[in-house]
Write a protein that holds these residues in place. Structure first.
Motif, PDB file in Angstrom:
ATOM      1  N   ILE A 172       0.838  -1.204   0.000  1.00 15.87           N
ATOM      2  CA  ILE A 172       0.000   0.000   0.000  1.00 15.87           C
ATOM      3  C   ILE A 172       0.875   1.256   0.000  1.00 15.87           C
ATOM      4  O   ILE A 172       0.612   2.218  -0.719  1.00 15.87           O
ATOM      5  N   ASP A 173       1.941   1.223   0.825  1.00 14.32           N
ATOM      6  CA  ASP A 173       2.859   2.372   0.861  1.00 14.32           C
ATOM      7  C   ASP A 173       3.377   2.688  -0.533  1.00 14.32           C
ATOM      8  O   ASP A 173       3.376   3.840  -0.974  1.00 14.32           O
ATOM      9  N   LYS A 175       6.097   1.172 -10.674  1.00 16.65           N
ATOM     10  CA  LYS A 175       5.728  -0.224 -10.459  1.00 16.65           C
ATOM     11  C   LYS A 175       5.922  -0.590  -9.000  1.00 16.65           C
ATOM     12  O   LYS A 175       6.830  -0.088  -8.340  1.00 16.65           O
ATOM     13  N   ILE A 176       5.073  -1.491  -8.516  1.00 14.90           N
ATOM     14  CA  ILE A 176       5.225  -1.983  -7.151  1.00 14.90           C
ATOM     15  C   ILE A 176       6.146  -3.184  -7.188  1.00 14.90           C
ATOM     16  O   ILE A 176       5.916  -4.133  -7.942  1.00 14.90           O
ATOM     17  N   ASP A 177       7.241  -3.123  -6.387  1.00 19.15           N
ATOM     18  CA  ASP A 177       8.118  -4.306  -6.386  1.00 19.15           C
ATOM     19  C   ASP A 177       8.137  -5.001  -5.030  1.00 19.15           C
ATOM     20  O   ASP A 177       8.725  -6.055  -4.884  1.00 19.15           O
ATOM     21  N   ALA A 178       7.453  -4.414  -4.016  1.00 21.25           N
ATOM     22  CA  ALA A 178       7.422  -5.052  -2.709  1.00 21.25           C
ATOM     23  C   ALA A 178       6.680  -6.379  -2.802  1.00 21.25           C
ATOM     24  O   ALA A 178       5.588  -6.436  -3.352  1.00 21.25           O
ATOM     25  N   TYR A 179       7.317  -7.445  -2.297  1.00 18.76           N
ATOM     26  CA  TYR A 179       6.701  -8.769  -2.214  1.00 18.76           C
ATOM     27  C   TYR A 179       6.153  -9.276  -3.556  1.00 18.76           C
ATOM     28  O   TYR A 179       5.275 -10.116  -3.590  1.00 18.76           O
ATOM     29  N   ALA A 180       6.665  -8.707  -4.652  1.00 10.29           N
ATOM     30  CA  ALA A 180       6.159  -9.113  -5.965  1.00 10.29           C
ATOM     31  C   ALA A 180       6.494 -10.567  -6.259  1.00 10.29           C
ATOM     32  O   ALA A 180       5.855 -11.195  -7.086  1.00 10.29           O
ATOM     33  N   ASP A 181       7.511 -11.106  -5.549  1.00  7.09           N
ATOM     34  CA  ASP A 181       7.934 -12.474  -5.835  1.00  7.09           C
ATOM     35  C   ASP A 181       7.442 -13.445  -4.755  1.00  7.09           C
ATOM     36  O   ASP A 181       7.895 -14.577  -4.691  1.00  7.09           O
TER      37      ASP A 181
END
Ligand SMILES: Nc1ncnc2c1ncn2[C@@H]1O[C@H](COP(=O)(O)OP(=O)(O)O)[C@@H](O)[C@H]1O
Ligand SMILES: [Mg+2]
Length: 482
Positions: free
Chosen positions: A204-205, A218-224
């Motif tokens: 969310i941040d 792009k959101i890359d937090a926890y994307a994997d």
């Protein structure tokens, strides 16, 4: 976060803790109750035991007085083991104290109702207080000892303090266990929920950062991470589409204002030049004619822009009606016949038997008008433009073929973009009157009919535009039973 909103952590903590406390609490209450029952039974059994022994040991001396045996413990010895304290007293049925056991100096409290019932050969249990201590008492009829004792009742009693103390400490222990389990459950689930929620917080941040116009797109937090992959991917897809849409929108606005400004500037220039000095009537007429032309072009442009934005915004709603496409197309053909004739162009409508389809007639006419208009516009003098209606299993095809210059292969798709015009068509001259919106509008309308539109170059030269209107969506007559 508003105060009314409950955090997931609190919610999870409270719920899990409540469930655990309810389960453990039920077990604790059950154990407490069964312990109490066991203790009471034990106490009663031992009282009955004592009563039986005492009754058996009563000795009658020849004078008729009764005595308890001498082998009892001394009061001091007995006091060291409080739970062993057993008091005994023999009453007459009238409530007169006959004999007292060795451990008591006072009379036991007498329950006369119980005494009466015991005198008529019944075992009676009571509770009371003796010297400030809670006691359990048993009234035991001595009638069974023999004739001499028909009117005698033995009362044995035991203090309940030890039982009460035990129950209290077990109760406290159970409460303590319950409290500990509750607290650690809450702490555990709070911690766990925090761990679960943290990635969402981070995601969310980042999303908020992007919304504020941060550097990242792009959101890359926890994307994997397996569990969050879909969330992040979904958000990224949405962000991508949003920014693409925004880009298109920006370009559209820029193109639109450019397209509007050019004719406006031309119009203003002409009028300014005309006003610079006195003109003859003919000159004024010429300027006004040209101004009229420009303003017509401007209103066409405005109309086209409106249609496109309306279809974009989803407010352009087709009103489907069953019509004969052959007839609709031929009407457009005759509207264009003057223009075609001027260029010596042969304009051939579809002809043949009616082809029914349910379309929005006005919007359908618009598509044909735009495609036919282009064909006439880009055809050389004396060329030929043909319209064919072709039925296939799944769709009705409207094909418009001309003998013009065709379209460069790499631009076959681009020409459907708004304002897009191939280089040739931008060269000054009569062709300049186009807005570059006609094909975009035609495509938007065909798509409203769930169809598609394509341009190709004919092997014998010239362009071929093919709009495909699926039967399923437009309910073509060919599919209905005849
Ligand atoms: N029949 C055709 N033959 C050749 N080129 C065409 C034809 N129809 C359209 N085009 C190309 O596609 C471009 C876009 O067409 P359109 O959207 O109708 O805009 P406009 O007609 O205002 O130029 C045209 O400018 C032209 O370059
Ligand atoms: Mg056009």
């Amino acid at each position: 976060m508003s105060s009314k909103m409950r955090s997931f952590r609190v919610l999870l903590g409270v719920r899990v803790t409540a469930a655990v406390i309810a389960a453990v609490g039920a077990v604790a209450v059950l154990s407490y109750l069964s312990l109490r029952q066991g203790l009471d039974r034990q106490l009663d059994a031992s009282l009955l035991n004592v009563a039986t022994i005492q009754a058996a040991a009563v000795t009658d001396d020849p004078t008729g007085t009764m005595r308890f045996p001498e082998w009892e413990l001394t009061p001091e010895e007995a006091a060291s083991v409080r739970e062993l304290n057993r008091y005994a007293q023999i009453w007459s049925a009238d409530g007169e104290s006959l004999v007292r056991g060795r451990y008591i100096t006072d009379d036991l409290p007498l329950d006369s109702a119980a005494l009466g019932r015991a005198a008529s050969d019944e075992l009676v249990w009571t509770r009371g207080t003796f010297q400030g201590r809670p006691i359990r008492a048993l009234y035991y009829p001595l009638e069974r000892l023999g004739e001499l004792h028909t009117r005698h009742v033995l009362q044995v009693a035991a203090p309940m303090e030890e039982r009460n103390r035990m129950l209290k400490s077990v109760g406290l222990l159970l409460l303590g266990i319950l409290g500990t389990i509750g607290a650690s459950t809450f702490a555990g689930s709070w911690w766990l929920a925090g761990k679960v929620v943290r990635p969402v917080d981070r995601i969310i941040d980042q999303a908020e950062g992007i919304a504020r116009g941060g550097p990242s797109r792009k959101i890359d937090a926890y994307a994997d991470t397996l569990e969050y992959q879909r969330l992040v991917q979904g958000l990224n897809d949405m962000l991508g589409r949003l920014s693409a849409a925004l880009e298109t929108q920006k370009r559209f606005a820029a193109d639109a204002s450019h397209e509007l400004r050019t004719p406006l500037t031309a119009l203003r220039g002409e009028i300014e030049v005309a006003l610079r000095r006195d003109r003859t009537a003919e000159e004024y007429v010429k300027v006004l004619d040209s101004a009229l032309e420009e303003s017509e072009r401007l209103s066409r442009l405005a109309e086209d822009l409106l249609t496109l934005t309306r279809s974009e915004a989803g407010v352009l709603k087709p009103h489907f009606r069953k019509v004969d496409l052959v007839d609709r197309i031929n009407r457009t053909v005759s509207r264009l016949s003057n223009e075609a004739q001027e260029k010596g162009i042969e304009l051939l409508g579809p002809g043949g038997s009616p082809v029914e389809a349910s379309v929005d007639p006005d919007l359908f006419d618009r598509v044909v008008w735009n495609l036919l208009g282009n064909a006439v516009k880009f055809s050389p003098q004396g060329g030929r433009v043909e319209v064919h209606l072709v039925r296939t299993d799944g769709a009705t095809l409207v094909e418009i073929a001309d003998q013009g210059p065709g379209i460069p292969e790499d631009e076959l798709k681009k020409i459907f973009e708004r304002f897009y015009r191939t280089d040739e068509s931008r060269t000054p001259g009569e062709l300049e009157s186009g807005t570059g919106l006609g094909l975009a509008i035609a495509q938007a309308i065909v798509e409203l009919h769930h169809g598609s539109i394509k341009a190709e170059n004919r092997p014998e030269g010239g362009a071929l535009f093919r709009a495909s209107l699926p039967h399923a969506a437009v309910g073509d007559a060919a599919r209905s039973p005849k």
